[in-house]
Scaffold this motif. Structure first.
Motif, PDB file in Angstrom:
ATOM      1  N   PRO A  42       0.828  -1.210   0.000  1.00  0.00           N
ATOM      2  CA  PRO A  42       0.000   0.000   0.000  1.00  0.00           C
ATOM      3  C   PRO A  42       0.863   1.262   0.000  1.00  0.00           C
ATOM      4  O   PRO A  42       2.050   1.199   0.300  1.00  0.00           O
ATOM      5  N   SER A  43       0.265   2.400  -0.342  1.00  0.00           N
ATOM      6  CA  SER A  43       1.054   3.627  -0.355  1.00  0.00           C
ATOM      7  C   SER A  43       1.443   3.961   1.086  1.00  0.00           C
ATOM      8  O   SER A  43       0.700   3.689   2.033  1.00  0.00           O
ATOM      9  N   GLY A  44       2.634   4.510   1.230  1.00  0.00           N
ATOM     10  CA  GLY A  44       3.155   4.809   2.557  1.00  0.00           C
ATOM     11  C   GLY A  44       3.758   3.608   3.243  1.00  0.00           C
ATOM     12  O   GLY A  44       4.097   3.666   4.416  1.00  0.00           O
ATOM     13  N   SER A  45       3.942   2.520   2.484  1.00  0.00           N
ATOM     14  CA  SER A  45       4.484   1.317   3.116  1.00  0.00           C
ATOM     15  C   SER A  45       6.007   1.322   3.128  1.00  0.00           C
ATOM     16  O   SER A  45       6.627   0.461   3.726  1.00  0.00           O
ATOM     17  N   GLY A  46       6.606   2.293   2.461  1.00  0.00           N
ATOM     18  CA  GLY A  46       8.062   2.401   2.467  1.00  0.00           C
ATOM     19  C   GLY A  46       8.726   1.813   1.241  1.00  0.00           C
ATOM     20  O   GLY A  46       9.949   1.743   1.169  1.00  0.00           O
ATOM     21  N   LYS A  47       7.948   1.421   0.225  1.00  0.00           N
ATOM     22  CA  LYS A  47       8.577   0.788  -0.944  1.00  0.00           C
ATOM     23  C   LYS A  47       9.394   1.765  -1.758  1.00  0.00           C
ATOM     24  O   LYS A  47      10.518   1.457  -2.163  1.00  0.00           O
ATOM     25  N   SER A  48       8.865   2.975  -1.970  1.00  0.00           N
ATOM     26  CA  SER A  48       9.657   3.970  -2.693  1.00  0.00           C
ATOM     27  C   SER A  48      10.894   4.363  -1.898  1.00  0.00           C
ATOM     28  O   SER A  48      11.974   4.533  -2.463  1.00  0.00           O
ATOM     29  N   THR A  49      10.727   4.485  -0.591  1.00  0.00           N
ATOM     30  CA  THR A  49      11.865   4.835   0.258  1.00  0.00           C
ATOM     31  C   THR A  49      12.959   3.780   0.145  1.00  0.00           C
ATOM     32  O   THR A  49      14.142   4.109   0.041  1.00  0.00           O
ATOM     33  N   LEU A  50      12.539   2.514   0.163  1.00  0.00           N
ATOM     34  CA  LEU A  50      13.507   1.430   0.019  1.00  0.00           C
ATOM     35  C   LEU A  50      14.316   1.606  -1.269  1.00  0.00           C
ATOM     36  O   LEU A  50      15.541   1.523  -1.280  1.00  0.00           O
ATOM     37  N   LEU A  51      13.600   1.885  -2.350  1.00  0.00           N
ATOM     38  CA  LEU A  51      14.243   2.034  -3.652  1.00  0.00           C
ATOM     39  C   LEU A  51      15.206   3.230  -3.651  1.00  0.00           C
ATOM     40  O   LEU A  51      16.314   3.150  -4.176  1.00  0.00           O
ATOM     41  N   ASP A 230       4.763  -3.387   4.069  1.00  0.00           N
ATOM     42  CA  ASP A 230       3.695  -2.653   4.753  1.00  0.00           C
ATOM     43  C   ASP A 230       4.284  -1.989   5.984  1.00  0.00           C
ATOM     44  O   ASP A 230       5.149  -2.556   6.656  1.00  0.00           O
ATOM     45  N   ARG A 231       3.857  -0.790   6.276  1.00  0.00           N
ATOM     46  CA  ARG A 231       4.276  -0.043   7.470  1.00  0.00           C
ATOM     47  C   ARG A 231       5.795  -0.018   7.651  1.00  0.00           C
ATOM     48  O   ARG A 231       6.310  -0.262   8.728  1.00  0.00           O
ATOM     49  N   GLY A 232       6.489   0.232   6.574  1.00  0.00           N
ATOM     50  CA  GLY A 232       7.930   0.445   6.683  1.00  0.00           C
ATOM     51  C   GLY A 232       8.765  -0.808   6.834  1.00  0.00           C
ATOM     52  O   GLY A 232       9.895  -0.739   7.321  1.00  0.00           O
ATOM     53  N   GLY A 233       8.252  -1.949   6.442  1.00  0.00           N
ATOM     54  CA  GLY A 233       9.065  -3.158   6.530  1.00  0.00           C
ATOM     55  C   GLY A 233       8.610  -4.197   5.529  1.00  0.00           C
ATOM     56  O   GLY A 233       7.511  -4.118   4.970  1.00  0.00           O
ATOM     57  N   ILE A 234       9.495  -5.186   5.277  1.00  0.00           N
ATOM     58  CA  ILE A 234       9.127  -6.282   4.382  1.00  0.00           C
ATOM     59  C   ILE A 234       8.296  -7.285   5.178  1.00  0.00           C
ATOM     60  O   ILE A 234       8.718  -7.756   6.226  1.00  0.00           O
ATOM     61  N   VAL A 235       7.088  -7.561   4.693  1.00  0.00           N
ATOM     62  CA  VAL A 235       6.206  -8.487   5.394  1.00  0.00           C
ATOM     63  C   VAL A 235       6.416  -9.900   4.862  1.00  0.00           C
ATOM     64  O   VAL A 235       6.483 -10.868   5.606  1.00  0.00           O
ATOM     65  N   GLU A 236       6.552  -9.970   3.540  1.00  0.00           N
ATOM     66  CA  GLU A 236       6.586 -11.301   2.931  1.00  0.00           C
ATOM     67  C   GLU A 236       7.320 -11.217   1.599  1.00  0.00           C
ATOM     68  O   GLU A 236       7.201 -10.231   0.884  1.00  0.00           O
ATOM     69  N   GLU A 237       8.104 -12.236   1.288  1.00  0.00           N
ATOM     70  CA  GLU A 237       8.678 -12.274  -0.045  1.00  0.00           C
ATOM     71  C   GLU A 237       8.675 -13.692  -0.579  1.00  0.00           C
ATOM     72  O   GLU A 237       8.713 -14.656   0.185  1.00  0.00           O
ATOM     73  N   GLY A 238       8.605 -13.791  -1.885  1.00  0.00           N
ATOM     74  CA  GLY A 238       8.577 -15.120  -2.471  1.00  0.00           C
ATOM     75  C   GLY A 238       8.418 -15.037  -3.978  1.00  0.00           C
ATOM     76  O   GLY A 238       8.376 -13.941  -4.543  1.00  0.00           O
ATOM     77  N   THR A 239       8.343 -16.183  -4.622  1.00  0.00           N
ATOM     78  CA  THR A 239       8.139 -16.193  -6.070  1.00  0.00           C
ATOM     79  C   THR A 239       6.697 -15.777  -6.350  1.00  0.00           C
ATOM     80  O   THR A 239       5.836 -15.861  -5.462  1.00  0.00           O
TER      81      THR A 239
END
Lengths: 261, 223
Positions: A42-51, A230-239
């Protein structure tokens, strides 16, 4: 310091704070050569910041980034004499020539022609002469179908065309990693497909990519790995396959909500 | 006595008036050049992370904008010479006074013009590996310059009008000449009107030139 990793990119305990607000909690991440990683959330989850932390456009507050075997740290600015931080700043400037970035708002330079937009980096950071840079720029533009617009100014282009120019500008520097920060979010719906196709071709050609996107179809088709934040952290990753049956409730809720839309 | 606007007294003295006008424009243009050149490093220093640069720049801007031009003129021309600090010709003291006063305004104009360039432009520049200085020189400054032209023009007009104050230190500018003729010929109304018209004429020409410059710099940019 030795960087004991064969990955192209490694984030070590990277955090980002704006004042008191933490927008990125300590995050570890590795990206292998040739891998395509899509970041959703979601927006504000920190994904752009991570990038943005990856190429220090928004320098992380703490942590380290290892890219192509070299380790980079957030520059510390001397309180009185900021110029003391110059040497690290220069390393980061060089790092950015090896990492291409494409933005949601294109960020093409409006006062330069399309050709000059692409040639500028070649001349200033790759040591090309004016003529060689111009020729090379037109070649890069041709790859994204924009060669005939070389003499135009960005304002004469559609959003999709601007984004193609931005992609050509980044690719001209032959980056080892490409970052896409919601590259299609500001485009009219009918222009999205063309830009996604270029990104697809790039991925097929073996480019290492980190893609922040809301285009789930693209993520599921192209990604080697999907990351849900979500909320500034990685919640889940996978294929992508694993993401068809997500483990976390929040991931499920997010995927449901965008599928409804 | 019937009042009549005597145009002869103006045409008879037009040579002197135009010579004076040339001097007025020269001193204002030189003052503006000083202001425009000083304003740039002031604006940059004012945005510096280091208080060593930021504090003096902020003080300078505050003083330059706060101290009345007439006081700066007297200080540079009379006070400094009296104290044996330095002694300047009326022209140099005038241009410097205008330049120092204008630098505060120009600094603020640059500052707002820089911040009017979207932050994405700096990010785009950084992303292709431009250094902070290159990004400023090649991306931010050219785009900021055209935003700075109309308010910069206002500063020039302000300095041009301020230049008429230089008659008090004996600079034989247009207003000084007008005053001299007005007193000698007992025709103050005619001469001061002529002086006003001349200043307005120069202002209009300058506005026209600024418009052309702005259009040329706005190449490729929608307004």
């Amino acid at each position: 310091m030795a960087a004991a990793t064969s990955s192209l990119l490694e984030l070590r305990q990277v955090t980002k704070q704006f004042g008191e607000t933490t927008v990125l909690h300590p995050t570890d991440l590795q990206v292998e050569r040739g891998e395509v990683v899509c970041v959703i959330g979601p927006s504000g989850s920190g994904k752009s910041t991570l990038l943005r932390c990856v190429n220090f456009i928004a320098p992380p507050t703490t942590g380290a980034i290892v890219f192509d075997g070299k380790e980079y740290h957030p520059p510390k600015h001397h309180r009185w004499i900021p110029a003391l931080g110059m040497s690290e700043e220069q390393r980061l400037t060089r790092l950015r020539t090896e990492i291409g970035m494409v933005f949601q708002q294109f960020n093409v330079f409006p006062h330069l022609t399309v050709r000059e937009n692409v040639a500028l980096g070649l001349r200033k950071t790759c040591g090309y002469g004016k003529k060689a840079a111009d020729e090379r720029a037109v070649e890069e533009l041709a790859k994204v179908g924009m060669a005939e617009k070389a003499a135009a100014y960005p304002e004469q282009l559609s959003g999709g065309q601007k984004q193609r120019v931005a992609i050509a500008r980044a690719l001209a520097l032959e980056p080892k990693l490409m970052l896409f920060d919601e590259a299609t979010s500001a485009l009219d719906p009918e222009l999205v497909g063309g830009v996604l196709q270029i990104m697809r071709d790039l991925a097929d050609g073996g480019m290492t990519m980190m893609v922040v996107t809301h285009e789930m179809r693209f993520a599921m088709d192209v990604a080697d790995r999907v990351i849900f934040m979500d909320r500034g952290g990685i919640v889940e990753e996978g294929t992508p396959e694993q993401f068809k049956a997500p483990q976390h409730e929040r991931t499920r809720a997010f995927l449901q909500s965008i599928n409804r839309g | 006595m019937v009042f009549a606007f005597d145009t002869n007294v103006i045409s008879d003295n037009s040579g002197e008036l135009l010579d004076g006008l040339l001097l007025t424009v020269e001193v204002a243009a030189l003052g503006f050049a000083i202001a425009a050149l000083l304003g740039l490093p002031l604006a940059l220093a004012g945005q510096s992370r280091s208080p060593l640069l930021r504090v003096p720049a902020t003080l300078w801007v505050g003083l330059a904008r706060g101290v009345p031009l007439l006081i700066v003129i007297f200080w540079l021309y009379y006070a400094a010479a009296q104290e044996g600090l330095f002694s300047l010709t009326a022209f140099v003291a005038g241009a410097l006074s205008l330049g120092l006063t204008g630098s505060g305004y120009m600094s603020e104009i640059y500052r707002t013009a820089f911040s009017a360039v979207p932050s994405g432009q700096r990010e785009g520049a950084a992303a292709i590996g431009l250094s902070r200085f290159q990004a400023f020189r090649l991306i931010v400054f050219p785009q900021a310059l055209r935003t700075a032209i109309p308010p910069g023009m206002n500063v020039f007009v302000m300095l041009l009008k301020g230049a008429t104050l230089l008659s008090v230190i004996g600079l034989a500018d247009m207003f000084y000449t007008a005053k001299l003729v007005a007193v000698n010929e007992f025709k103050p109304f005619e001469l001061y009107t002529a002086a006003a018209v001349l200043v307005i004429a120069v202002t209009l020409i300058a506005a026209l030139a600024a418009g052309i410059a702005e259009r040329r710099l706005s190449k490729g940019v929608r307004r």
